[in-house]
Design a protein around this motif. Sequence first.
Motif, PDB file in Angstrom:
ATOM      1  N   ASN A 175       0.814  -1.223   0.000  1.00 50.59           N
ATOM      2  CA  ASN A 175       0.000   0.000   0.000  1.00 50.59           C
ATOM      3  C   ASN A 175       0.844   1.267   0.000  1.00 50.59           C
ATOM      4  O   ASN A 175       0.291   2.372   0.024  1.00 50.59           O
ATOM      5  N   SER A 209      -6.490   1.426   7.522  1.00 54.09           N
ATOM      6  CA  SER A 209      -6.043   0.118   7.043  1.00 54.09           C
ATOM      7  C   SER A 209      -5.951  -0.911   8.150  1.00 54.09           C
ATOM      8  O   SER A 209      -5.697  -2.090   7.878  1.00 54.09           O
ATOM      9  N   ALA A 252     -11.119  -3.358   8.036  1.00 54.18           N
ATOM     10  CA  ALA A 252     -10.002  -4.225   7.672  1.00 54.18           C
ATOM     11  C   ALA A 252      -9.986  -5.491   8.512  1.00 54.18           C
ATOM     12  O   ALA A 252      -9.701  -6.584   8.009  1.00 54.18           O
TER      13      ALA A 252
END
Length: 338
Positions: free
Chosen positions: A239, A246, A251
């Motif tokens: 990423n 995240s 997530a």
Amino acid sequence: MSARLSLLAFAVLLAAPFLLGLAMPQAQAQFWTVNILGRALVYGIVALSLTFLATYGGFVSLAQMTVAGIAGYGVAILVEGAVPGIVGGLPYALAVPAGILAATLAGLLIGAIAVRTRDIYLLMITLALAMAVSRFAESNIDWFNGYEGIRNVVGPTLFGVPFRQPHLFYYASLAAAAALYAGVLYLVRTPFGLVLQAIRDNPRRAAALGYDVALHRIAAFGVAGFIAGCGGVLTTIYNIGISPGSIGLGASVNILIISVIGGLGHPVGAFVGSLIFAVFDTFAASLYDRDRFNTLIGLVFLGIVLVSPDGIVGLARRIPSLLRLPRRAQAARAAETG
């Protein structure tokens, strides 16, 4: 999954970039190599940590993406070239082990907190810990750069080649995934792994035999933390950075969905589920509607769970027996008529 099938799958993945290059234009082949297969491998590693806990320890944790994020933040904070520079100055050769060590310690800490809980209580405790870490990272500017997170974590240069070069990133991720997968299969056959499975099946009997149940459970969370940390480093490089989003609730739930879709009954289910999730996430706009991805993956999740509660791997295991049923019925009818 037999050793022969595992080797066959590894061989296919090893040849995948070259096969894609023959079947597609270069740009599309690189896209599939990194954004489908590479992504499936790195998130599959994080899911492997959850599958290890669930399959051999009997724990379903919602904090594995958070543990992975601790490793990612550790690398981002320490490594040279990250933006903004928090501590900086360290090469990846030192920052990566430090991040994985932080994730392992975090796994041990979570295990120590949740050691005496099971089922829904374990889920709620690990969910609370995951949300607490995410909110702390989001509100802390000095160390985590708040909501924006830390960017430009691009990985080291190996042999003069940038780590995010498609083939290098893919093969490095494949090597890490294969090593961790083989490590899990080896570990569960050692005395530690056998005791852990005995504790999963009957903790009172294992305690009566003299085994320290709490210590084994904490150690299992530490092993899972190490696996998640390896995945966290790779996902951060994939990423090109890390942010609180995240490692947040979405997530964490995605890792659970990946594990359940693939199948919690075998470690390979983590990678099968991750590949399915990556394909649907990437092509959701073409298949249905990008803004309704959660609806689409929810329907896929529901369909797989209804058809096969133990996921795709469990369904694949039952196919041979399902194919034998019609043959047995035909043989029975032939015997009756004969």
